[in-house]
Design a protein around this motif. Structure first.
Motif, PDB file in Angstrom:
ATOM      1  N   ALA A   1      18.277  58.054   1.900  1.00  0.00           N
ATOM      2  CA  ALA A   1      17.900  58.545   3.214  1.00  0.00           C
ATOM      3  C   ALA A   1      18.179  59.943   2.122  1.00  0.00           C
ATOM      4  O   ALA A   1      17.359  61.517   2.866  1.00  0.00           O
ATOM      5  N   LEU A   2      18.252  60.571   1.043  1.00  0.00           N
ATOM      6  CA  LEU A   2      18.445  61.657   0.535  1.00  0.00           C
ATOM      7  C   LEU A   2      17.317  62.241   0.202  1.00  0.00           C
ATOM      8  O   LEU A   2      16.411  63.602  -0.094  1.00  0.00           O
ATOM      9  N   PHE A   3      16.284  61.011   0.232  1.00  0.00           N
ATOM     10  CA  PHE A   3      15.002  61.321  -0.779  1.00  0.00           C
ATOM     11  C   PHE A   3      14.304  60.985   1.000  1.00  0.00           C
ATOM     12  O   PHE A   3      13.131  62.610   1.261  1.00  0.00           O
ATOM     13  N   LEU A   4      14.110  60.729   1.648  1.00  0.00           N
ATOM     14  CA  LEU A   4      13.482  60.544   3.168  1.00  0.00           C
ATOM     15  C   LEU A   4      13.451  61.763   4.532  1.00  0.00           C
ATOM     16  O   LEU A   4      12.922  61.890   4.492  1.00  0.00           O
ATOM     17  N   VAL A   5      15.149  61.741   4.170  1.00  0.00           N
ATOM     18  CA  VAL A   5      15.139  62.888   5.191  1.00  0.00           C
ATOM     19  C   VAL A   5      14.118  64.112   4.416  1.00  0.00           C
ATOM     20  O   VAL A   5      13.930  64.681   6.123  1.00  0.00           O
ATOM     21  N   PRO A   6      14.477  64.613   3.767  1.00  0.00           N
ATOM     22  CA  PRO A   6      13.662  66.222   3.987  1.00  0.00           C
ATOM     23  C   PRO A   6      12.153  65.245   3.555  1.00  0.00           C
ATOM     24  O   PRO A   6      11.007  66.689   4.869  1.00  0.00           O
ATOM     25  N   LEU A   7      11.091  64.639   3.301  1.00  0.00           N
ATOM     26  CA  LEU A   7       9.693  64.602   3.438  1.00  0.00           C
ATOM     27  C   LEU A   7       9.399  64.530   4.640  1.00  0.00           C
ATOM     28  O   LEU A   7       8.533  64.469   5.624  1.00  0.00           O
ATOM     29  N   LEU A   8      10.461  63.981   5.514  1.00  0.00           N
ATOM     30  CA  LEU A   8      10.655  63.514   7.390  1.00  0.00           C
ATOM     31  C   LEU A   8      10.368  64.703   7.718  1.00  0.00           C
ATOM     32  O   LEU A   8       9.643  65.381   8.249  1.00  0.00           O
ATOM     33  N   LEU A   9      11.496  65.711   7.179  1.00  0.00           N
ATOM     34  CA  LEU A   9      11.653  67.287   8.240  1.00  0.00           C
ATOM     35  C   LEU A   9      10.423  67.690   7.694  1.00  0.00           C
ATOM     36  O   LEU A   9       9.902  68.713   8.420  1.00  0.00           O
ATOM     37  N   GLY A  10      10.042  67.186   6.639  1.00  0.00           N
ATOM     38  CA  GLY A  10       8.612  68.437   6.261  1.00  0.00           C
ATOM     39  C   GLY A  10       7.297  67.864   6.944  1.00  0.00           C
ATOM     40  O   GLY A  10       6.519  68.233   8.036  1.00  0.00           O
TER      41      GLY A  10
END
Length: 131
Positions: free
Chosen positions: A113-122
């Motif tokens: 989640a530490l990696f995916l959340v910023p990618l998905l929010l972007g």
């Protein structure tokens, strides 16, 4: 940077007085906390060093792709990062489950989640901006 720091700790802590931290981590992954899991052999310390090195490599790769690709073209960065992250996550979780360390699946999911959340929010922000 957290991935790199964790990987460095994995690689060197088994040879230091801080070994107890990874003994605790392994015990946590194999719930219940009963002190049954330890890094007791040279082979286990070697596997920790190898795993730590791979974590340092993964963290460095994600950092560089984020800085050099994702920052300029987020859609291309995402196309590189997402498969790579899943290529770590899925076998790590499956292997953890097979090893009886089911709680590591939850810890891995938090880490992912530490990696995916910023990618998905972007991605959502790009879609909103484009609309």
């Amino acid at each position: 940077m957290a991935t790199i720091a964790f990987g460095l700790a994995m690689a060197i802590f088994p040879a230091t007085s801080l070994k107890f931290l990874f003994d605790w981590f392994l015990d946590l992954a194999h719930l219940p906390l009963d002190r049954a899991q330890n890094i007791d052999s040279d082979s286990e310390a070697l596997l920790m060093a190898i795993s730590g090195g791979l974590m340092v490599g993964l963290g460095t790769l994600v950092w560089q792709v984020t800085e050099l690709v994702y920052a300029r073209t987020p859609q291309h960065g995402r196309k590189i990062l997402l498969p790579g992250l899943l290529a770590w996550y899925l076998p790590d979780c499956f292997g953890s489950y097979l090893a009886g360390a089911w709680f590591n699946l939850l810890m891995n999911t938090g880490f992912l989640a530490l990696f995916l959340v910023p990618l998905l929010l972007g991605s959502k922000q790009e879609q909103t901006t484009a609309a």
